[in-house]
Design a protein around this motif. Structure first.
Motif, PDB file in Angstrom:
ATOM      1  N   ARG A 100      23.861  49.194  27.542  1.00 40.05           N
ATOM      2  CA  ARG A 100      23.921  49.347  26.090  1.00 40.05           C
ATOM      3  C   ARG A 100      24.023  50.808  25.662  1.00 40.05           C
ATOM      4  O   ARG A 100      23.534  51.193  24.612  1.00 40.05           O
ATOM      5  CB  ARG A 100      22.715  48.670  25.450  1.00 40.05           C
ATOM      6  CG  ARG A 100      22.791  47.162  25.633  1.00 40.05           C
ATOM      7  CD  ARG A 100      21.656  46.402  25.065  1.00 40.05           C
ATOM      8  NE  ARG A 100      22.050  44.991  24.916  1.00 40.05           N
ATOM      9  CZ  ARG A 100      21.231  44.033  24.554  1.00 40.05           C
ATOM     10  NH1 ARG A 100      19.963  44.303  24.320  1.00 40.05           N
ATOM     11  NH2 ARG A 100      21.663  42.802  24.418  1.00 40.05           N
ATOM     12  N   ARG A 137      19.591  40.819  29.361  1.00 45.24           N
ATOM     13  CA  ARG A 137      19.768  41.660  28.187  1.00 45.24           C
ATOM     14  C   ARG A 137      18.455  41.920  27.445  1.00 45.24           C
ATOM     15  O   ARG A 137      18.377  42.848  26.643  1.00 45.24           O
ATOM     16  CB  ARG A 137      20.770  41.012  27.239  1.00 45.24           C
ATOM     17  CG  ARG A 137      22.203  41.095  27.756  1.00 45.24           C
ATOM     18  CD  ARG A 137      23.144  40.292  26.921  1.00 45.24           C
ATOM     19  NE  ARG A 137      24.536  40.638  27.181  1.00 45.24           N
ATOM     20  CZ  ARG A 137      25.560  39.903  26.815  1.00 45.24           C
ATOM     21  NH1 ARG A 137      25.358  38.756  26.194  1.00 45.24           N
ATOM     22  NH2 ARG A 137      26.796  40.288  27.075  1.00 45.24           N
ATOM     23  N   ALA A 138      17.447  41.099  27.670  1.00 41.89           N
ATOM     24  CA  ALA A 138      16.144  41.273  27.029  1.00 41.89           C
ATOM     25  C   ALA A 138      15.070  41.048  28.082  1.00 41.89           C
ATOM     26  O   ALA A 138      15.273  40.297  29.040  1.00 41.89           O
ATOM     27  CB  ALA A 138      15.972  40.306  25.854  1.00 41.89           C
ATOM     28  N   GLY A 514      12.330  44.887  19.705  1.00 39.35           N
ATOM     29  CA  GLY A 514      13.741  44.516  19.755  1.00 39.35           C
ATOM     30  C   GLY A 514      14.026  43.119  19.265  1.00 39.35           C
ATOM     31  O   GLY A 514      13.218  42.198  19.416  1.00 39.35           O
ATOM     32  N   ASP A 516      17.320  40.332  19.496  1.00 37.62           N
ATOM     33  CA  ASP A 516      18.609  40.003  20.104  1.00 37.62           C
ATOM     34  C   ASP A 516      19.062  38.631  19.622  1.00 37.62           C
ATOM     35  O   ASP A 516      18.265  37.686  19.584  1.00 37.62           O
ATOM     36  CB  ASP A 516      18.498  39.974  21.625  1.00 37.62           C
ATOM     37  CG  ASP A 516      18.171  41.322  22.226  1.00 37.62           C
ATOM     38  OD1 ASP A 516      19.087  41.949  22.776  1.00 37.62           O
ATOM     39  OD2 ASP A 516      16.993  41.737  22.153  1.00 37.62           O
ATOM     40  N   SER A 532      27.213  38.933  21.048  1.00 40.30           N
ATOM     41  CA  SER A 532      25.782  39.198  20.944  1.00 40.30           C
ATOM     42  C   SER A 532      25.551  40.465  20.138  1.00 40.30           C
ATOM     43  O   SER A 532      26.376  41.384  20.137  1.00 40.30           O
ATOM     44  CB  SER A 532      25.150  39.334  22.336  1.00 40.30           C
ATOM     45  OG  SER A 532      25.688  40.438  23.029  1.00 40.30           O
ATOM     46  N   PHE A 534      22.210  43.263  18.954  1.00 31.94           N
ATOM     47  CA  PHE A 534      20.837  43.661  19.235  1.00 31.94           C
ATOM     48  C   PHE A 534      20.412  44.789  18.306  1.00 31.94           C
ATOM     49  O   PHE A 534      21.243  45.512  17.741  1.00 31.94           O
ATOM     50  CB  PHE A 534      20.684  44.106  20.692  1.00 31.94           C
ATOM     51  CG  PHE A 534      21.286  45.464  20.991  1.00 31.94           C
ATOM     52  CD1 PHE A 534      20.519  46.620  20.905  1.00 31.94           C
ATOM     53  CD2 PHE A 534      22.619  45.583  21.343  1.00 31.94           C
ATOM     54  CE1 PHE A 534      21.065  47.864  21.172  1.00 31.94           C
ATOM     55  CE2 PHE A 534      23.179  46.825  21.613  1.00 31.94           C
ATOM     56  CZ  PHE A 534      22.398  47.971  21.524  1.00 31.94           C
ATOM     57  N   HIS A 535      19.094  44.922  18.167  1.00 27.60           N
ATOM     58  CA  HIS A 535      18.501  46.002  17.376  1.00 27.60           C
ATOM     59  C   HIS A 535      17.219  46.428  18.079  1.00 27.60           C
ATOM     60  O   HIS A 535      16.409  45.595  18.470  1.00 27.60           O
ATOM     61  CB  HIS A 535      18.191  45.522  15.951  1.00 27.60           C
ATOM     62  CG  HIS A 535      17.494  46.554  15.102  1.00 27.60           C
ATOM     63  ND1 HIS A 535      18.175  47.483  14.358  1.00 27.60           N
ATOM     64  CD2 HIS A 535      16.169  46.795  14.894  1.00 27.60           C
ATOM     65  CE1 HIS A 535      17.319  48.247  13.711  1.00 27.60           C
ATOM     66  NE2 HIS A 535      16.084  47.849  14.028  1.00 27.60           N
ATOM     67  N   ARG A 536      17.036  47.742  18.274  1.00 28.14           N
ATOM     68  CA  ARG A 536      15.821  48.281  18.868  1.00 28.14           C
ATOM     69  C   ARG A 536      15.288  49.418  17.992  1.00 28.14           C
ATOM     70  O   ARG A 536      16.055  50.283  17.570  1.00 28.14           O
ATOM     71  CB  ARG A 536      16.083  48.848  20.277  1.00 28.14           C
ATOM     72  CG  ARG A 536      16.580  47.845  21.289  1.00 28.14           C
ATOM     73  CD  ARG A 536      15.454  47.004  21.846  1.00 28.14           C
ATOM     74  NE  ARG A 536      15.910  46.212  22.976  1.00 28.14           N
ATOM     75  CZ  ARG A 536      16.516  45.044  22.883  1.00 28.14           C
ATOM     76  NH1 ARG A 536      16.752  44.520  21.678  1.00 28.14           N
ATOM     77  NH2 ARG A 536      16.884  44.373  23.959  1.00 28.14           N
ATOM     78  N   GLU A 569      21.367  50.041  17.712  1.00 36.21           N
ATOM     79  CA  GLU A 569      21.857  48.673  17.500  1.00 36.21           C
ATOM     80  C   GLU A 569      23.288  48.587  17.988  1.00 36.21           C
ATOM     81  O   GLU A 569      23.968  49.607  18.161  1.00 36.21           O
ATOM     82  CB  GLU A 569      21.760  48.285  16.023  1.00 36.21           C
ATOM     83  CG  GLU A 569      22.399  49.287  15.093  1.00 36.21           C
ATOM     84  CD  GLU A 569      21.767  49.292  13.712  1.00 36.21           C
ATOM     85  OE1 GLU A 569      20.806  48.543  13.505  1.00 36.21           O
ATOM     86  OE2 GLU A 569      22.247  50.040  12.855  1.00 36.21           O
TER      87      GLU A 569
END
Length: 722
Positions: A100, A137-138, A514, A516, A532, A534-536, A569
């Motif tokens: 990522r 991924r997570a 996070g 996802d 997909s 995602f946000h962290r 993200e």
């Protein structure tokens, strides 16, 4: 001809391949037939897709077929074609594996489900040693939460009854240098045990050419400096791994997985430097220097797993990992003018020993529950001894350090309804690092609690469409070298863009919350399409900060600090399918496309370009494989693209990285069912790789730019099954 990829040119081929698959999902009318229920026929190549589809936690599985497809020389070259994975360093030269777009330390690496020890490089594993790779991924409670970007689990080769011996012999050619290689994989099977071993030997050689230009404005005036370096790297290595599985009572197995890595290398180089002050050459310009680096590396490890069935619904599993590695590096540089090119000598020894033990209890309960709980403990001891002379400074970076990590976790996979499944877990992990350095004793203690929630929804139980959702907490612990308050002196002139480096014993772990979400479609005739997001949000972000020490002889020093929060993200798109399964009479072409977009912000740094370190704005891969029907020939290739970007590190510091575009092609000619010749051309259109560092502050303005050359690598390989 110069070509600059744009969002339009990159999206068009992805959209066309996606449309080609979707357009074929309306079948032609057929005569009415009686309902015989749901029947699925899958081949071996679909097993990885099926495993990915059934996993509640989002993951990608790379099997042996995909690992072998392009004849890559190392594992990193295989991973770079996966969605959201990039490699650091110059094109075609490999480098740290990142997920990522985040820097290397944000990705957790596992080997056979166990954490690799600090200092272990994935690049040391050859593809022949690997059975499959799982990309999460997570994070999950079982695999570990030290995975802000994600987790890569590498499974070593597994033996199966009746498998033939595999032999590969060949050589690669790069920049006028030859790199021969050979490997063998052999299987054994008996009533009470099975096993296999992999042995590979290689000699790698490659040239290197780089040019560095520095411009400095300070009280002395305007300094212009250019350094040109030419070198060639040579390394001999041997990698060996094995897997032995002993079978006891029903449901009881003991698996032992040893592996050994040995390598030695040498890099001679020559340097030429010119320097001027306010347009006038300084005394002794130009100057020359010669240097040589010698390195030796030895690693030996033993992984073990004992599994025993306690009842029809429960089992217990123990894992252990023990071993260590030694590294010895010698560097010596002799200059004709030490004011332009320093004369430096450095001799370093590192010894690392580690041991880990973990236990896991699994119970399949009624109501669609599978409950897993376990604990882990890991101990690492490392000693480093460095003796060096840097210009007029005699410096050392000796230290003795140890870390103890322990963790407890529990998770429940629950089929809530035929449409919904969940994966709920929690993990507590603690880490204590103690060390003794020339600056004094250091102790750092940290612990993190990470709740984890995954869910998957299917419109109907037999649906090929599904939606994944994850809400997780993950973290990144400081490494042993960044915690210890030792000082490593630069081998070159000390400056704002080339400072000394020191650790910081007061660092705290980075902790990320996070979210996802992924939408996946598994195509009836094979293949997958997914999107997909995602946000962290990362707290206690660690970043190296460069400062000028006080005093007349103060030196520039870079040390890690917890500076701020950050947000990152992104969106990742993937389309993977076979054209001939969708379009009648289409060529036998497998398409493998993925496209990712990222953005991030470090909240304490003013924009623009206040992104996280080493994160490009996007990555793209476009690949295809074509099996000719008239002759036993398979052709294929891949284009990997990362745009250039700038990173604002602080109000005073800025770094730049140029774009990377790597094209790989291959041809596989099968003489018979057991013999094949493979030709691979990696980095077919070699480009220069440019990096830069800018500092402006403390009445100094400095701009350093480095250009590195890359070459096409041509590999010829004979593959034989005996």
């Amino acid at each position: 001809m110069y070509f600059k990829p744009t969002a339009h040119t990159l999206l068009v081929p992805f959209a066309l391949s996606t449309f080609a698959a979707l357009a074929q999902q309306t079948p032609a009318p057929v005569a009415a037939t009686s309902d015989m229920g749901r029947i699925e026929i899958t081949s071996g190549r679909d097993n990885e897709t099926q495993e990915r589809r059934e996993s509640t936690a989002s993951k990608i599985v790379i099997g042996r077929e995909e690992i072998e497809r392009q004849g890559d020389a190392n594992l990193g070259e295989i991973l770079k074609r996966m969605p959201g994975i990039t490699l650091g360093g110059a094109p075609g030269r490999g480098g740290g594996i990142r997920m990522r777009g985040l820097s290397q330390g944000y990705t957790q690496i596992l080997l056979d489900g166990q954490r690799v020890p600090p200092g272990f490089s994935v690049e040391s594993l050859t593809p022949e040693m690997v059975e499959r790779v799982e990309i999460y991924r997570a994070p999950t409670a079982e695999t570990g939460a030290q995975a802000i970007a994600g987790t890569i689990n590498i499974i070593t080769r597994e033996g199966r009854k009746g498998m033939p011996t595999e032999l590969k012999v060949g050589s690669s050619f790069q920049g006028g240098y030859v790199s021969p290689t050979a490997s063998i994989v052999k299987y054994h099977d008996a009533e009470k045990w099975s096993g296999n071993y992999t042995l590979s030997v290689n000699r790698f050689a490659a040239p290197d050419h780089s040019e560095n230009n520095l411009t400095r404005f300070d009280a002395s005036g305007t300094t212009l400096r250019q350094r040109v370096s030419d070198s060639h790297y040579g390394r001999e290595g041997m990698n060996a791994s094995a897997r032995l599985q002993l079978k006891g009572d029903p449901g009881e197995t003991l698996t032992l997985t040893p592996f050994v890595i040995l390598s030695q290398g040498k890099t001679p180089s020559s340097i030429r430097a010119t320097e001027s002050l306010d347009g006038v050459d300084v005394a002794g310009s130009p100057a020359t220097a010669s240097s040589e680096i010698k390195n030796n590396f030895e690693l030996a490890r033993l992984n073990g797993q004992w599994r025993r069935r306690l009842s029809t619904d429960s089992n217990m599993e123990w894992k252990f990992n023990l071993g260590g590695w030694n590294s010895h590096n010698e560097f010596k540089q002799t200059s004709t003018n030490t004011s332009l090119i320093p004369s430096v000598s450095e001799n370093s020894h590192v010894q690392d020993r580690s041991f880990s033990l973990g236990g896991k209890y699994t119970n399949v309960m009624g109501g669609g529950h599978q409950w897993v709980s376990g604990s882990e403990v890991e101990s690492v001891r490392r000693t480093q001894s460095v003796v060096g002379a840097y210009q007029t400074i005699a410096g050392s970076a000796d230290y003795r350090a140890s870390t103890v990590r322990y963790a407890f976790y529990s998770q429940d996979e629950w089929q809530l309804t035929p449409n919904w499944s969940s994966h709920v877990g929690a993990r507590y992990e603690g880490l204590t690092t103690e060390g003794s350095t020339s600056a004094g004793d250091v102790t750092n203690r940290n612990s993190v609690f990470t709740p984890l929630l995954h869910a998957m929804w299917r419109p109907n139980p037999d649906s090929r469409d599904q939606v994944r959702m994850s809400l997780t907490r993950s973290f990144k612990t400081p490494t042993m070298p960044t915690l210890l308050a030792r000082r490593a002196y630069t081998r070159d002139d000390n400056s704002a863009t080339n400072p000394d480096v020191s650790g910081n014993p007061n660092l705290k772990p980075e902790v990320a919350t996070g979210l996802d979400v992924a939408v996946e479609r598994y195509l009836p005739q094979g293949g997958v399409m997914s999107a997909s997001a995602f946000h962290r949000r990362v707290q206690n972000l660690i970043r190296n900060v460069t400062t000028l020490e006080s005093g007349a002889n103060g030196r520039w020093l870079s040390s890690p600090q917890n500076i701020s929060e950050a947000v990152t993200e992104g969106i990742e798109l993937e389309a993977k399918f076979r054209m001939d399964q969708w379009i009648a009479d289409a060529p036998h072409i497998d398409l493998r496309n993925n496209l990712s977009f990222y953005r991030s912000r470090v909240l304490s740094v003013m924009g623009p370009d206040n992104r996280l370190d080493q994160q490009p704005s996007m990555t793209a891969n476009f690949g295809a494989d074509y099996r000719l029907k008239s002759v036993p020939l398979t052709l294929g290739g891949n284009v990997n693209y990362n745009p250039g970007y700038r990173t604002r590190l602080s109000a005073e510091q800025l770094s730049t990285v140029s774009q990377k575009r790597v094209m790989d092609v291959y041809g596989l000619w099968r003489l018979d069912s057991r013999t094949a010749w493979r030709l691979t051309l990696s980095n077919l259109d070699p480009r220069n790789y440019n990096t830069g560092s800018v500092y402006s502050g403390n009445r100094v303005s400095e701009n350093s730019r480095t250009q590195s050359q890359s070459w096409t690598n041509v590999q010829i390989l004979l593959e034989k099954k005996l």
